[in-house]
Design a protein around this motif. Sequence first.
Motif, PDB file in Angstrom:
ATOM      1  N   GLU B 348       0.820  -1.205   0.000  1.00  0.00           N
ATOM      2  CA  GLU B 348       0.000   0.000   0.000  1.00  0.00           C
ATOM      3  C   GLU B 348       0.864   1.269   0.000  1.00  0.00           C
ATOM      4  N   MET B 349       2.138   1.129   0.442  1.00  0.00           N
ATOM      5  CA  MET B 349       3.025   2.296   0.450  1.00  0.00           C
ATOM      6  C   MET B 349       3.263   2.826  -0.960  1.00  0.00           C
ATOM      7  N   PHE B 350       3.097   1.929  -1.943  1.00  0.00           N
ATOM      8  CA  PHE B 350       3.264   2.393  -3.314  1.00  0.00           C
ATOM      9  C   PHE B 350       2.179   3.400  -3.699  1.00  0.00           C
ATOM     10  N   THR B 351       1.089   3.438  -2.921  1.00  0.00           N
ATOM     11  CA  THR B 351       0.096   4.472  -3.214  1.00  0.00           C
ATOM     12  C   THR B 351       0.700   5.847  -2.943  1.00  0.00           C
ATOM     13  N   ALA B 352       1.506   5.912  -1.871  1.00  0.00           N
ATOM     14  CA  ALA B 352       2.153   7.190  -1.571  1.00  0.00           C
ATOM     15  C   ALA B 352       3.133   7.555  -2.684  1.00  0.00           C
ATOM     16  N   THR B 353       3.866   6.532  -3.149  1.00  0.00           N
ATOM     17  CA  THR B 353       4.800   6.766  -4.249  1.00  0.00           C
ATOM     18  C   THR B 353       4.052   7.248  -5.484  1.00  0.00           C
ATOM     19  N   ALA B 354       2.961   6.537  -5.797  1.00  0.00           N
ATOM     20  CA  ALA B 354       2.185   6.905  -6.988  1.00  0.00           C
ATOM     21  C   ALA B 354       1.648   8.326  -6.859  1.00  0.00           C
ATOM     22  N   LEU B 355       1.132   8.636  -5.674  1.00  0.00           N
ATOM     23  CA  LEU B 355       0.611   9.987  -5.467  1.00  0.00           C
ATOM     24  C   LEU B 355       1.716  11.020  -5.604  1.00  0.00           C
TER      25      LEU B 355
END
Lengths: 515, 515
Positions: B348-355
């Motif tokens: 889910e941390m990749f959501t932060a990356t994507a954002l």
Amino acid sequence: MSSPDEPVPEAVPEPVPDRHDHATGEVTMLPPERQSQIIEEIKAVAETRGDDSEVFDLIDIPPTGPIPIAAAVETKEDDDALALDDLRDAWPLLDLEERGDGLRVLPREDAEEFFIALTPRDQADLLLYFRPGQRRQWMRLLEPDDVADVIQQAGEANRQTLLALLDDPTRKEVLALLAYAEDEAGGLMSTRYARLRPDMSADEAVLYLRRQARAKLETIYTAYVLDGAQRLLGVVSFRDLFAADPKAKVSDIMTTDVVRVTDEMDQEAVSRVFAANDLNVVPVIDADGKMKGIVTVDDIVDVVQEAATEDAQKFGGLEALDMPYLQSTRREMIKKRARWLAILLIGEMFTATALGFFEDSLIPILSLFLPLIISSGGNSGSQASTLVIRAMALGEVRTADWGLVFRREILIGVVLGVILGSIASLRVFIWGEAGAYHHLSAGSHFAIVGITVACAVVGCVMWGTLMGAMLPFVLRRLGADPASASAPLVATLVDVSGIVIYFTIAKLILSGVLL
Amino acid sequence: MSSPDEPVPEAVPEPVPDRHDHATGEVTMLPPERQSQIIEEIKAVAETRGDDSEVFDLIDIPPTGPIPIAAAVETKEDDDALALDDLRDAWPLLDLEERGDGLRVLPREDAEEFFIALTPRDQADLLLYFRPGQRRQWMRLLEPDDVADVIQQAGEANRQTLLALLDDPTRKEVLALLAYAEDEAGGLMSTRYARLRPDMSADEAVLYLRRQARAKLETIYTAYVLDGAQRLLGVVSFRDLFAADPKAKVSDIMTTDVVRVTDEMDQEAVSRVFAANDLNVVPVIDADGKMKGIVTVDDIVDVVQEAATEDAQKFGGLEALDMPYLQSTRREMIKKRARWLAILLIGEMFTATALGFFEDSLIPILSLFLPLIISSGGNSGSQASTLVIRAMALGEVRTADWGLVFRREILIGVVLGVILGSIASLRVFIWGEAGAYHHLSAGSHFAIVGITVACAVVGCVMWGTLMGAMLPFVLRRLGADPASASAPLVATLVDVSGIVIYFTIAKLILSGVLL
């Protein structure tokens, strides 16, 4: 409803063996070239699906050596014939016409065996597809309880058509079974069980059962001892009768302490009675204490499978499909899925409302971690609800245990929250140290943002865990199926509350610093 | 491994009925006041849990009228005694000591019946809890296949202790069964089946089975016809033998076309063989074609239940628990749940990356709809994966069907996306018209934002549906369990890609207007 005082082997219709030529006479009616064309088509479909090694490795079993007796059987199978396995492999992908053709080109005996093992839905479809003149022979292959299932599947419109195919005594039996709701024990039971009188001798009983061995009884191995009013006095296994002194009375051999179920009991409850008592067969009693029939364990396997499928589908966030995946039409599929998705979407709209309340907190560095935080709550919630739903389905957790589960899950939720919160804040610190947020406004305050994120994760995970664990209890209390506490439903509820938790904590911690 | 040429009823150890006084002699060893204290405690626990009306309504069954024979049994049950049902109700909440006490105060016969119906894990715990002098009597109640399960549950450290409790022939049988992995057909089978020779007459066979009726065979109702090398020639039901001409040879009565499974076949595959062929019992054959034992349908119910529980727990995003919810310790529970939650969090941390990539698009009016959009993708994904996982578990969908499922789901995904997208954009238009976004920067552009949201929902739902449907195939292809395509995993994957889809569409549509 028939409640004969005497065991009624006479009332049991004979199977159709003496009318072989009529039974599937269609085999000869197909021209040979059409026949081989059908066989080739079905084999081709079966080929594309192949053997799912994980699913089916029956085929790999080596022949059991020199079997003089079986040899005759083996040579019978030439390459041009359609094997049962081919038809079974291809079945889910065939349409109704192809299925009918497939049954026609099978050897009669195989076709009957195959037909009997089909699901009631497939049987119903085929029966209605067959020409009226042929329906009767196929219908006669089925036991009354299976006929009742078929008629239930075929729907109200076809009820009379199908009932007309039965002879009078069978129709009576089927009508009695149809009076039960689909999910009641009565809907599962077979009325063809072996009955004995308490004053028979063991020898008489064995002889009597021997005479019934040719009749279409569900089992002769467990016999029920009834009084004149059809009330259950006891049960006796054939094995015990056989091992007993031939002159002993049945009433002395039988067990009187019989586990029984009522005809209106829920089928899943019946399956739990089977599990709790390690039973193979159970008698079904009506409200007046009269014996109505028996339920055997092989029917329970289907109940358990169906219940698990239904629960899984509800938990996955859709209505129970009630039919195999590949056989449901796209229209039905979309209907059953869209309704729940739309409800969930409307629920999810409250996230926008919630975010609206915190619009001045919607600064990029906080928005960045929003999906991560709310989904950690949703994930822990879906874990907790799975555990509780499944434990309820197995009868391990009862409604009265909610307090126990609450205390347990609140503690687990805190521990899980602390573990996940630490990981999440670590990520913020490391990336922050590395300068990942420096170009964002307020990006240099990453340390305090990390603490905010950690606290929000703890709060969301704890809240999600509790919601997930308690929702099944609430639903059951409201009379709904606990399995409807689906992963998507829990996630949606936790998303909305997660936003409130996150930004409330952010306001508390960051007020004056960033906000 | 024993492969006797002759049926070996001699090798079957007798049950312990002739040693009643030893068996649970402990009953007399408890002082009466201690005994009634225990009974009271257990009854109190049972009381708090009550009857889960939905789960268990056995108790409501009316007595079956005047039963002269059963009367003796009924009067036996005085109020001071502990009823089997009380102990069963209280069981999940009792600790090991209380359980042992509960068994001690039950009448001997009830205690034995109760013990036999327990799960292997409970049996193992109790056996190890009992004093060494008492273990043997309890162990002897179990069939070899159940003993094997108990030993497997008790773990390596207790293996020798428990094996030492068995007599030599039983130990040999148990060791042969222990050679199989826990999830193989061999681990389910009973070695105590009825064997016949092909050249016996029906009458001889019936007499032979009659003699075996007292032995501890799993069933005498289905007998297997073996040659001198233990290879399976055919199967004959007791009923057929019984109904046949007494002089007919077994080889003429038997069916040679026997559905069989191999000893190394996966248990879930065995359960599908049962379902596909409507079986009650199936013979187990080894790689050399020798018959090793039988599997009966009542064991299959457990397999189906366990498989469904395991799949449900995996789908809920945790490791399979392998024990009842209330009986697992908090420590184990946290371990099994934290691992997956941590993995999902990292995903889910990749959501932060994507954002992070879209940080200049992270304006409030777009952030508002982010949770709604990504969760609609996650929800449709979890629906699709449930359907495919369950269809795979039931054998309806095979690996080779992935193309079929792909085409089906892409279409369904588009339709669902359009439905949800319309609802979502409607919400934006109505709220926008009502002025809900006016105070946000660019809030007046709500119409074009609504179109963006609609397109993003269509994209996310389509993508989520496809991901959910295909992930189980990918996992199976990689040799993993398709059920691991859990709701949380799909949601996490869709969250990350949903962000990319949303902001990419936003950039395309809104570039020059808002961004």
